[in-house]
Design a protein around this motif. Structure first.
Motif, PDB file in Angstrom:
ATOM      1  N   ASP A 167       0.823  -1.251   0.064  1.00 13.57           N
ATOM      2  CA  ASP A 167      -0.069  -0.129   0.058  1.00 13.57           C
ATOM      3  C   ASP A 167       0.744   1.142   0.053  1.00 13.57           C
ATOM      4  O   ASP A 167       1.902   1.182   0.665  1.00 13.57           O
ATOM      5  N   ALA A 168       0.592   2.307  -0.783  1.00 11.27           N
ATOM      6  CA  ALA A 168       1.223   3.470  -0.854  1.00 11.27           C
ATOM      7  C   ALA A 168       1.562   4.156   0.632  1.00 11.27           C
ATOM      8  O   ALA A 168       2.536   4.867   0.614  1.00 11.27           O
ATOM      9  N   THR A 169       0.571   4.128   1.307  1.00 12.21           N
ATOM     10  CA  THR A 169       0.515   4.717   2.813  1.00 12.21           C
ATOM     11  C   THR A 169       1.613   3.894   3.533  1.00 12.21           C
ATOM     12  O   THR A 169       2.311   4.520   4.349  1.00 12.21           O
ATOM     13  N   HIS A 170       2.566   2.819   3.085  1.00 14.93           N
ATOM     14  CA  HIS A 170       3.635   2.254   3.900  1.00 14.93           C
ATOM     15  C   HIS A 170       4.942   2.779   3.109  1.00 14.93           C
ATOM     16  O   HIS A 170       5.904   2.152   3.796  1.00 14.93           O
ATOM     17  N   ILE A 171       4.779   3.556   2.366  1.00 15.14           N
ATOM     18  CA  ILE A 171       6.268   4.164   1.869  1.00 15.14           C
ATOM     19  C   ILE A 171       6.374   5.439   2.197  1.00 15.14           C
ATOM     20  O   ILE A 171       5.208   6.453   1.813  1.00 15.14           O
ATOM     21  N   HIS A 172       7.372   6.030   2.358  1.00 15.68           N
ATOM     22  CA  HIS A 172       7.917   7.475   2.926  1.00 15.68           C
ATOM     23  C   HIS A 172       9.060   7.957   2.427  1.00 15.68           C
ATOM     24  O   HIS A 172      10.177   7.037   2.495  1.00 15.68           O
ATOM     25  N   GLY A 173       9.385   8.964   2.098  1.00 14.80           N
ATOM     26  CA  GLY A 173      10.683   9.378   1.776  1.00 14.80           C
ATOM     27  C   GLY A 173      11.258  10.299   2.751  1.00 14.80           C
ATOM     28  O   GLY A 173      10.633  11.478   3.125  1.00 14.80           O
ATOM     29  N   VAL A 174      12.463  10.097   3.156  1.00  9.81           N
ATOM     30  CA  VAL A 174      13.342  11.127   4.216  1.00  9.81           C
ATOM     31  C   VAL A 174      14.632  11.267   3.774  1.00  9.81           C
ATOM     32  O   VAL A 174      15.187  10.772   2.894  1.00  9.81           O
ATOM     33  N   ALA A 175      15.146  12.381   4.469  1.00 11.29           N
ATOM     34  CA  ALA A 175      16.692  12.580   4.573  1.00 11.29           C
ATOM     35  C   ALA A 175      17.036  12.533   5.879  1.00 11.29           C
ATOM     36  O   ALA A 175      16.939  13.606   6.654  1.00 11.29           O
ATOM     37  N   ALA A 176      17.518  11.247   6.324  1.00 10.22           N
ATOM     38  CA  ALA A 176      17.565  11.233   7.833  1.00 10.22           C
ATOM     39  C   ALA A 176      18.884  12.010   8.209  1.00 10.22           C
ATOM     40  O   ALA A 176      18.926  12.877   9.293  1.00 10.22           O
ATOM     41  N   ASP A 177      19.754  12.372   7.528  1.00  2.00           N
ATOM     42  CA  ASP A 177      21.106  13.263   7.854  1.00  2.00           C
ATOM     43  C   ASP A 177      21.327  14.059   6.458  1.00  2.00           C
ATOM     44  O   ASP A 177      22.072  13.809   5.681  1.00  2.00           O
ATOM     45  N   PRO A 178      20.683  15.067   6.441  1.00  2.62           N
ATOM     46  CA  PRO A 178      20.651  15.863   5.078  1.00  2.62           C
ATOM     47  C   PRO A 178      22.134  16.373   4.831  1.00  2.62           C
ATOM     48  O   PRO A 178      22.560  16.665   5.733  1.00  2.62           O
ATOM     49  N   TYR A 179      22.627  16.025   3.600  1.00  2.00           N
ATOM     50  CA  TYR A 179      23.991  16.346   3.319  1.00  2.00           C
ATOM     51  C   TYR A 179      25.008  15.724   4.296  1.00  2.00           C
ATOM     52  O   TYR A 179      26.116  16.354   4.164  1.00  2.00           O
ATOM     53  N   GLY A 180      24.896  14.852   4.862  1.00  2.00           N
ATOM     54  CA  GLY A 180      25.732  14.233   6.100  1.00  2.00           C
ATOM     55  C   GLY A 180      26.073  15.297   7.000  1.00  2.00           C
ATOM     56  O   GLY A 180      27.271  15.189   7.447  1.00  2.00           O
ATOM     57  N   SER A 181      25.317  16.228   7.435  1.00  2.00           N
ATOM     58  CA  SER A 181      25.699  17.403   8.315  1.00  2.00           C
ATOM     59  C   SER A 181      26.024  16.839   9.740  1.00  2.00           C
ATOM     60  O   SER A 181      27.069  17.513  10.471  1.00  2.00           O
ATOM     61  N   VAL A 182      25.342  15.758  10.067  1.00  2.00           N
ATOM     62  CA  VAL A 182      25.774  15.358  11.411  1.00  2.00           C
ATOM     63  C   VAL A 182      26.632  14.474  11.181  1.00  2.00           C
ATOM     64  O   VAL A 182      27.599  14.256  12.180  1.00  2.00           O
ATOM     65  N   GLY A 183      26.711  13.580  10.475  1.00  2.00           N
ATOM     66  CA  GLY A 183      27.844  12.305  10.447  1.00  2.00           C
ATOM     67  C   GLY A 183      28.151  11.459  11.594  1.00  2.00           C
ATOM     68  O   GLY A 183      27.188  11.208  12.455  1.00  2.00           O
ATOM     69  N   MET A 184      29.336  11.659  11.949  1.00  2.00           N
ATOM     70  CA  MET A 184      29.778  10.946  12.883  1.00  2.00           C
ATOM     71  C   MET A 184      29.737  11.754  14.459  1.00  2.00           C
ATOM     72  O   MET A 184      30.517  11.373  15.461  1.00  2.00           O
ATOM     73  N   GLN A 185      29.161  12.956  14.223  1.00  2.00           N
ATOM     74  CA  GLN A 185      29.315  13.820  15.114  1.00  2.00           C
ATOM     75  C   GLN A 185      28.594  12.997  16.610  1.00  2.00           C
ATOM     76  O   GLN A 185      27.424  12.309  16.621  1.00  2.00           O
ATOM     77  N   TYR A 186      29.277  13.151  17.608  1.00  2.00           N
ATOM     78  CA  TYR A 186      28.696  12.608  19.097  1.00  2.00           C
ATOM     79  C   TYR A 186      29.363  13.465  20.372  1.00  2.00           C
ATOM     80  O   TYR A 186      30.403  13.910  20.152  1.00  2.00           O
ATOM     81  N   PRO A 187      28.378  13.849  21.087  1.00  2.20           N
ATOM     82  CA  PRO A 187      26.826  13.648  21.263  1.00  2.20           C
ATOM     83  C   PRO A 187      25.895  14.336  20.087  1.00  2.20           C
ATOM     84  O   PRO A 187      26.603  15.356  19.624  1.00  2.20           O
ATOM     85  N   VAL A 188      24.849  13.856  19.861  1.00  2.00           N
ATOM     86  CA  VAL A 188      24.005  14.631  19.252  1.00  2.00           C
ATOM     87  C   VAL A 188      22.427  14.708  19.459  1.00  2.00           C
ATOM     88  O   VAL A 188      21.999  13.938  20.420  1.00  2.00           O
ATOM     89  N   THR A 189      21.853  15.750  19.222  1.00  2.00           N
ATOM     90  CA  THR A 189      20.494  15.994  19.895  1.00  2.00           C
ATOM     91  C   THR A 189      19.663  16.508  18.427  1.00  2.00           C
ATOM     92  O   THR A 189      20.156  16.580  17.323  1.00  2.00           O
ATOM     93  N   ALA A 190      18.272  16.267  18.858  1.00  2.00           N
ATOM     94  CA  ALA A 190      17.331  16.694  17.659  1.00  2.00           C
ATOM     95  C   ALA A 190      17.652  18.010  17.102  1.00  2.00           C
ATOM     96  O   ALA A 190      17.599  18.495  15.938  1.00  2.00           O
TER      97      ALA A 190
END
Length: 534
Positions: A167-190
């Motif tokens: 079903d189309a409602t089960h498909i979604h598009g995201v960019a979890a880390d746009p342009y890799g701006s966070v990458g391996m940064q730690y710690p990290v927040t919203a």
């Protein structure tokens, strides 16, 4: 369902997908959005970093990170599939290029396999890295969302073409880390993701997940537990089928071996009877001459009659019997060589599976002992480790098996005629002593005429010949003794293999009954899953 869910482990949201799709980045982002500290073990790299299944607590649920598909590392797909098995929800993270290469693992997750149920519709398909669609969402917002929607439609069509009805409602598009701006940064927040939050698609996904946790988690957890039970039934069915095939094969491969033993025993019986008949013929030729001589003795010639009676036991007779014993020994050796070789080949060709551990192995439910006892072979067959080829060709093995079964086997080496030939004279001596004590003369003295005396003499000769035949047959070093001993060994071994075959047959029948029950339970479970929206 509530009680069932309460007794289960914490519900798991399993994240799966190809190794370069950004699964770890996606999981890291979920932690921040739910306000939970990101585990230090989450690393973001370009290679197939996740080499095992990792489970992280995230509020009321656990997030499970699995090895990526198509990582070219051994067992990664198997580990990922195993990690999905108990999932309350499966999130499939895909690269912007969608379905790449072999999609068998993905199809298995959605539709199931012989040893596990499918997870659809408790699945979400996430197209990650939408920041790589080739358009700047800040400069061309409408074009960005247009391209993203086309990509999602393309994924739906690709999944359906591979047998995954989604079903189309089960498909979604995201960019979890746009342009890799966070990458391996730690710690990290919203807050580290705020710059692109307006278009990265994470907000809508998080809202849907929060709603699922609040409203549907208990039901999903119960269904996950039901999945686990159904998968256990499927595994049981496949294992049972494999066991049935193995036991049927075990049953069938005994046929040729037992048939070879039967042929050997039939040939031995024929050989024994033919040798006995041949020996009788050898002696009969001399007895006929003696009878003719008895009939020719003149009336009243008592001395000539006595000599005629023993005339068949001549040096010539002994020589002929010795030659016969040599021939008989050679024939027994030929029988031994031929059938030992044939039976050994059949036994080797069967290639008995020692893993079956007949009768009854723990892998088939622990009832093997009862099956073995029912077949009367629980003790001997289960420990029957030496194969027939070793018995026929290895003296030590033959003796060990003989001791185990309470029989003292003699080795199957070639027998020699020397002892048997040397005993021919002894046998004739025994016959002579017996004849000396015979009462033919007494019977003859009671006869009214000479013809009756000659008849009594003929009867004595026939009796002496019969006695000689029986003594030669009973000689412990004679060919008959060896033939009898070896046929008894074959009969014993045949009995053990027949018992083994019978035990395998009974175990296969027991497993078939178990398979029927498993099939009924699986059918009922499938109906329940269908009726509950899976």
């Amino acid at each position: 369902m509530t009680n069932l869910a309460a007794s289960l482990a914490r519900p798991a949201v399993v994240v799966a997908g190809d190794y370069s799709a950004g699964k770890s980045s996606f999981i890291k982002r979920m932690f921040t959005e739910f306000g939970i500290e990101v585990p230090a073990s989450l690393h973001i790299r370009a290679d197939a970093t996740t080499a095992d299944v990792h489970r992280y607590e995230m509020g009321r649920i656990d997030i499970v990170d699995t090895p990526g598909f198509q990582s070219r590392r051994a067992d990664h797909d198997d580990l990922a599939l195993a990690g999905v098995r108990d999932a309350a929800l499966v999130v499939v993270v895909l690269h912007i290029n969608l379905l790449i290469g072999d999609t068998a693992a993905l199809q298995t997750i959605a539709n199931g396999m012989p040893t596990g149920v499918g997870k659809w519709p408790r699945m979400l398909f996430i197209v990650n890295r939408c920041d790589e669609l080739g358009v700047d969402p800040l400069d061309s917002t409408a074009e960005y969302f247009n391209r993203r929607d086309r990509k999602l439609t393309e994924l739906g069509a690709a999944l359906r073409s591979r047998g995954i009805e989604i079903d189309a409602t089960h498909i979604h598009g995201v960019a979890a880390d746009p342009y890799g701006s966070v990458g391996m940064q730690y710690p990290v927040t919203a807050a580290d993701y705020d710059a692109n939050r307006a278009w990265d698609g994470i907000g809508a996904l998080v809202a849907a997940l929060r709603e699922w946790v609040d409203d549907d988690l208990t039901r999903a957890t119960a269904l996950a537990g039901f999945d686990k039970a159904c998968s256990a039934l499927l595994v049981l069915r496949e294992d049972t089928r494999a066991d049935i095939a193995a036991y049927r094969n075990e049953t069938g491969k005994h046929d040729s071996l037992i048939a070879a033993m039967d042929i050997g025993l039939e040939d031995a019986d024929y050989l024994q009877r033919s040798l006995e008949h041949e020996l009788d013929d050898v002696l009969a030729a001399f007895v006929i001459q003696a009878v003719a001589r008895i009939r020719a003795v003149a009336v009243g010639e008592e001395k000539d009659l006595a000599e005629a009676i023993i005339s068949w036991r001549s040096a010539e007779t002994e020589d002929e019997v010795k030659r016969f014993m040599e021939r008989a020994t050679a024939k027994v050796n030929d029988w031994s060589t031929t059938h030992a070789s044939t039976i050994s080949r059949e036994e080797a060709a069967a290639g008995f599976d020692v893993n079956l551990n007949l009768p009854g192995a723990a892998s088939v439910g622990g009832v093997g002992e009862a099956v073995g006892q029912a077949a009367g072979v629980a003790g001997s067959v289960a420990k029957f480790g030496a194969q027939l080829g070793k018995v026929l060709g290895n003296r030590e093995a033959a003796l060990q098996i003989g001791h185990f079964f309470g029989h003292k086997f003699k080795p199957w080496g070639a027998i020699k005629a020397g002892k048997a030939v040397g005993r021919v004279g002894v046998v004739f001596g025994v016959v002579a002593v017996a004849a000396d004590g015979a009462d033919w003369a007494f019977q003859a003295s009671k006869a009214r005429n000479w013809d009756s005396k000659r008849d009594a003499a003929v009867e004595q000769v026939e009796s002496d010949k019969h006695e000689a035949v029986q003594l030669l047959l009973a000689e412990p070093d004679g060919p008959w003794a060896y033939l009898n001993e070896r046929t008894e060994q074959v009969r014993l071994l045949r009995g053990q293999y027949e018992g083994r075959q019978r035990a395998a047959q009974q175990e296969a029948e027991r497993l078939e009954r178990r398979l029927e029950v498993a099939d009924e339970l699986i059918t009922a479970a499938q109906e329940l899953r269908g009726g509950s929206g899976k």
